[in-house]
Scaffold this active site. Structure first.
Site, PDB file in Angstrom:
ATOM      1  N   GLU A 227       0.892  -1.170   0.000  1.00  0.00           N
ATOM      2  CA  GLU A 227       0.000   0.000   0.000  1.00  0.00           C
ATOM      3  C   GLU A 227       0.925   1.213   0.000  1.00  0.00           C
ATOM      4  OE1 GLU A 227      -1.705   2.903   0.684  1.00  0.00           O
ATOM      5  OE2 GLU A 227      -2.473   2.371   2.672  1.00  0.00           O
ATOM      6  N   CYS A 261      -1.922   8.830   2.665  1.00  0.00           N
ATOM      7  CA  CYS A 261      -1.811   8.369   1.282  1.00  0.00           C
ATOM      8  C   CYS A 261      -3.076   8.733   0.508  1.00  0.00           C
ATOM      9  CB  CYS A 261      -1.562   6.868   1.255  1.00  0.00           C
ATOM     10  SG  CYS A 261      -2.722   5.936   2.251  1.00  0.00           S
TER      11      CYS A 261
END
Ligand SMILES: O=CCCC(=O)O
Length: 450
Positions: A227, A261
């Site tokens: 990720e 993110c």
């Protein structure tokens, strides 16, 4: 060697943590192995009971744990406490649903055939500092409910959080070795990945870290979930509710001081409404109260480390040299970076091309809807995106054209225990959360009986 926890607001060293020697690390790996042998034989009911205890311990201590998060990485206290609560919620979710998610699956064949899910060992996690509790419980709750054990290498600036999570597991009644935090340095990572007890690696972090850890996982034939970075598009079309879009845009870019993110990073607006949106957005961003993250009423704290503020300042300077126009903010004092908006950014600009991990919003003007989608997709990252329009049918069609792991319509991009989360392109691969998240590190074993 030691890791230091430095309060990013005061710049005080608040704790020092020793890095494990290789001998100490080996002992932890051995403990993982013996713990796994027993843990994999426990029932879902037993695991669920302990995970619910953990949720309780987290909630009972959310004030103290929230303070630790804020002191180590600088997010405002209400966001830290909310993070602990969300982590507890993820424990409850997997405690309640894991058994159903991992039930045997039968196939329509003339002979009996089925798949069963077996745990595989220790999931090695390398996690970042931006959500020091959530990122950990996001992978650890499903891994442990599935019968795996785990080893966590947390970011060096949040080792206090890593230790607090380990203590919470023990307080909840988990046997030693089910969840272990290991304070190790980068050169020690390969030996952990290579260890026979480690069945896979999950990493949340930068593209560069992902690339090197994924290579090591490949070398040792271990599965990995990555990720990584993102430069999420927030697309505003002619018929969007501009007031609401500007409110959510502010939240989406500035939450956690812009250090997520899935923060929206590229605001792609159709020309017809661009001036109006830019004015509304600038007005809202300007109102944000920045300061001491422990003080009531403060909406944004410092960045987590000085080098992060240096990098963002450099990106801002370059982007202005390349023709972007500063419309709000732009100043920086140590780790405190003013919430900033720049306009007239194009796809050659550094603020477009690179991930900006802090409170810097970039407005990009698109000719029309199709151009907006093209601009959104013209990027190395593909984590998440948002589309703002009153036409829900059209939004769904456009959402299908977006190259990203998640697309939200008229809403804040966020993670949710029930819904798979992850990206494509350089944002990584594999999924966390939902049912797919718990299956990533399982042996899906097919049984065929004639
Ligand atoms: O940094 C990205 C994670 C944020 C989240 O899962 O909500």
């Amino acid at each position: 060697m030691i890791f230091k926890s430095i309060n990013p607001f005061s710049q005080e060293v608040i704790a020092e943590h020793e890095v494990l020697t290789n001998i100490q690390l080996n002992k932890k790996l051995q403990l993982s192995e013996s713990a796994f042998k027993k843990w994999k034989t426990t029932s879902f009911q037993e695991r669920a009971g302990k995970l619910q205890n953990l949720a309780h311990v987290l909630r009972e201590n959310k004030g103290k744990l929230g303070l630790l998060i804020t002191n180590e990485m600088g997010k405002i206290l209400p966001e830290s406490i909310a993070e602990v609560e969300k982590s507890a919620g993820n424990c409850d979710f997997y405690a309640e649903n894991a058994e159903q998610m991992l039930k045997d699956e039968y196939y329509d064949t003339p002979f009996k055939s089925m798949s069963v899910y077996d745990p595989m060992g220790a999931v090695f996690a390398i996690m970042p500092w931006n959500y020091p509790f959530w990122q950990v419980l996001r992978y650890a709750a499903p891994a442990i409910m599935a019968g795996n054990v785990t080893l966590l290498k947390h970011a060096p600036n949040v080792i206090g959080c890593a230790k607090a999570i380990e203590s919470a597991f023990l307080e909840a009644g988990f046997p030693e070795g089910i969840f272990q935090q290991i304070s190790i340095d980068i050169p020690q990572v390969e030996s952990v990945i290579a260890s026979d007890i480690v069945c896979g690696v999950t990493l949340t972090g930068s593209e560069m870290a992902g690339s090197s850890v994924a290579s090591l996982a490949g070398k040792h034939i271990k599965k990995s979930v990555m990720e990584l970075g993102g430069s999420d598009a927030f697309i505003i079309l002619n018929d969007a509710d501009l007031e609401k879009a500007a409110t959510v845009a502010t939240q989406s870019r500035m939450l956690n001081a812009g250090q997520a993110c899935i923060c929206a990073k590229r605001f792609i607006v159709t020309e017809k409404v661009a001036d109006e949106f830019a004015a509304l957005f600038a007005q809202k961003v300007q109102l944000l109260q920045q300061g001491n993250p422990l003080q009531d009423g403060i909406q944004m704290g410092p960045l987590a480390r000085l080098d992060l503020a240096d990098k963002l300042a450099e990106q801002l300077e370059k982007s202005l040299q390349q023709g972007a126009k500063l419309i709000v903010g732009g100043e920086r004092e140590k780790c405190n970076f003013q919430p900033t908006v720049i306009d007239f950014v194009d796809s050659n600009n550094v603020a477009f091309q690179e991930e900006t991990f802090g409170p810097l919003a970039t407005i990009i003007r698109a000719k029309d809807e199709n151009d907006a989608i093209t601009i959104a997709n013209n990027h190395r990252y593909g984590l998440a995106s948002a589309i703002w329009t009153k036409d829900r049918e059209n939004a769904l069609q456009l959402a299908r054209k977006i190259e990203a792991g998640n697309v939200f319509v008229n809403s804040l991009v966020r993670s949710d225990s029930r819904i798979p989360f992850g990206g494509i392109k350089k944002s990584g691969y594999g999924r966390e959360l939902g049912t797919i998240g718990i299956k990533e590190f399982m042996n899906m074993k097919s049984l065929i009986i004639e």
